[in-house]
Design an enzyme around this catalytic site. Structure first.
Site, PDB file in Angstrom:
ATOM      1  N   LYS A  87      36.900  40.388  46.313  1.00 33.40           N
ATOM      2  CA  LYS A  87      35.728  40.763  47.105  1.00 33.40           C
ATOM      3  C   LYS A  87      36.112  40.834  48.575  1.00 33.40           C
ATOM      4  CE  LYS A  87      35.018  36.544  49.074  1.00 33.40           C
ATOM      5  NZ  LYS A  87      35.094  36.265  50.536  1.00 33.40           N
TER       6      LYS A  87
ATOM      7  N   ALA B 249      43.218  33.798  50.906  1.00 30.66           N
ATOM      8  CA  ALA B 249      43.210  34.968  51.797  1.00 30.66           C
ATOM      9  C   ALA B 249      41.815  35.353  52.260  1.00 30.66           C
ATOM     10  CB  ALA B 249      43.858  36.157  51.098  1.00 30.66           C
TER      11      ALA B 249
ATOM     12  N   LEU C  33      39.668  36.593  50.052  1.00 27.08           N
ATOM     13  CA  LEU C  33      39.339  37.696  49.147  1.00 27.08           C
ATOM     14  C   LEU C  33      38.700  37.217  47.851  1.00 27.08           C
ATOM     15  CD1 LEU C  33      42.603  39.776  49.676  1.00 27.08           C
ATOM     16  CD2 LEU C  33      40.337  40.291  50.615  1.00 27.08           C
TER      17      LEU C  33
ATOM     18  N   GLY D  55      40.550  33.360  43.596  1.00 28.61           N
ATOM     19  CA  GLY D  55      40.355  32.262  42.661  1.00 28.61           C
ATOM     20  C   GLY D  55      38.989  32.286  42.018  1.00 28.61           C
ATOM     21  N   SER D  56      37.960  32.560  42.810  1.00 27.56           N
ATOM     22  CA  SER D  56      36.599  32.641  42.269  1.00 27.56           C
ATOM     23  C   SER D  56      36.469  33.813  41.307  1.00 27.56           C
ATOM     24  CB  SER D  56      35.594  32.793  43.416  1.00 27.56           C
ATOM     25  OG  SER D  56      35.588  31.640  44.232  1.00 27.56           O
TER      26      SER D  56
ATOM     27  N   ASP E 278      30.626  30.846  45.868  1.00 26.29           N
ATOM     28  CA  ASP E 278      30.685  32.303  45.721  1.00 26.29           C
ATOM     29  C   ASP E 278      30.895  32.739  44.278  1.00 26.29           C
ATOM     30  OD1 ASP E 278      33.271  31.423  45.564  1.00 26.29           O
ATOM     31  OD2 ASP E 278      34.106  32.846  47.003  1.00 26.29           O
TER      32      ASP E 278
END
Length: 288
Positions: free
Chosen positions: A11, A97, A99, A102-103, A136
């Site tokens: 994302k 990062a 971005l 991991g999520s 998130d």
């Protein structure tokens, strides 16, 4: 159980505003978030004993992983014991990062678990399971384009981003999320970020109008050396034709937003002379 696989799209935060610290210790956020085609791959199968995670392209932390915690929370929500599971993770999205890599991996695993074990589970229930693991996660479960509020778990779907492309660059340093939040001071010094203006531009399908509202308050708390690197990447992207450029999340990855007809090769070539991790991506629509 046959092996099943899903993409885990990263994302970017098109707009990221932080309104203050909440009594529960979290921060009140207001963000416009977008999934992009830069992605990891997550594979699930029943095998072995207990829960096993195999990661290629990533060194796993000590202790119980987020993936295991998510699987346990999923089956707890079903009132069922955790079956023996093997999860294989192929990493492409840079870690640490901003971005959401991991999520996104955890979200892809949750979607796979729902598909296999509880196809009738409502989307909201799956997002709630993700929300127990990270702020998130609900957005990463859903994907697409959304306004995220609260600590990031309150989502409002927005119209899809108009046709465009992204160039994403991860400088060669990390910015851990916790310490970045600790730098914030809510004394009026943070620059305003107009997430509402961006949402309005999305509703009009106005890419250039949207670009005028791209921004991230975390850029205001960068240290001098960090800011120099981030601003250098942004300057390259803008000089090479990006409509807007900003850091994503708590950084340090930077994205440039390009019109669909714009040439991105020049920006990528120039950035790759200085940075190892440079990617081109497109917007991805909602997953659920």
């Amino acid at each position: 159980m046959e092996r099943c696989t899903q993409a885990a799209p990263a994302k970017v935060n098109l707009a990221l505003d932080i309104l203050g610290r909440r009594p529960d210790g979290y921060h009140e956020m207001r963000m416009v978030m977008q999934t992009v085609s830069l992605c990891d791959t997550v594979t699930l199968e029943e095998a072995g004993e207990g829960f096993a995670l195999i990661a290629r392209g990533l060194t796993l932390p000590e202790g119980k992983t987020l993936e295991q915690r998510a699987a346990e929370a999923f089956f707890a929500a079903l009132g069922r014991p955790l079956p023996p599971l093997r999860v294989t993770l192929e990493k492409k999205t840079p870690a640490y990062a901003g971005l959401g890599g991991g999520s996104a991996d955890v979200a892809a695993l949750l979607r796979l678990l729902r598909e296999r074990y509880a196809p009738d589970m409502p989307r909201e229930a799956l997002e709630a399971v993700g929300g127990r693991i990270g702020s998130d996660m609900p957005f990463c479960v859903r994907g697409g384009t959304a306004l995220a509020e609260g600590r990031g778990e309150r989502l409002t779907d927005l119209p899809p981003l108009p046709d465009c492309r992204f160039v994403i660059c991860k400088p060669d340093f990390d910015l851990p999320t916790g310490p970045m939040f600790a730098r914030l001071r809510f004394d009026g010094s943070l620059p305003p970020v107009d997430a509402d203006g961006m949402a309005s531009a999305l509703k009009r399908g106005d890419l250039e109008g949207l670009a005028q509202h791209v921004g991230n308050v975390f850029e205001a708390v960068l240290e001098r050396s960090e800011r120099r690197e981030i601003e250098s990447v942004k300057e390259t992207l803008l000089r090479r034709g990006a409509l807007a450029a900003a850091m994503s999340g708590s950084g340090p990855a930077v994205f440039g937003l390009f019109a669909p007809e714009a040439e991105t090769a020049g920006a990528m070539e120039e950035l790759r002379r200085r940075h190892a991790r440079v990617f081109e991506a497109e917007p991805v629509r909602r997953r659920l």
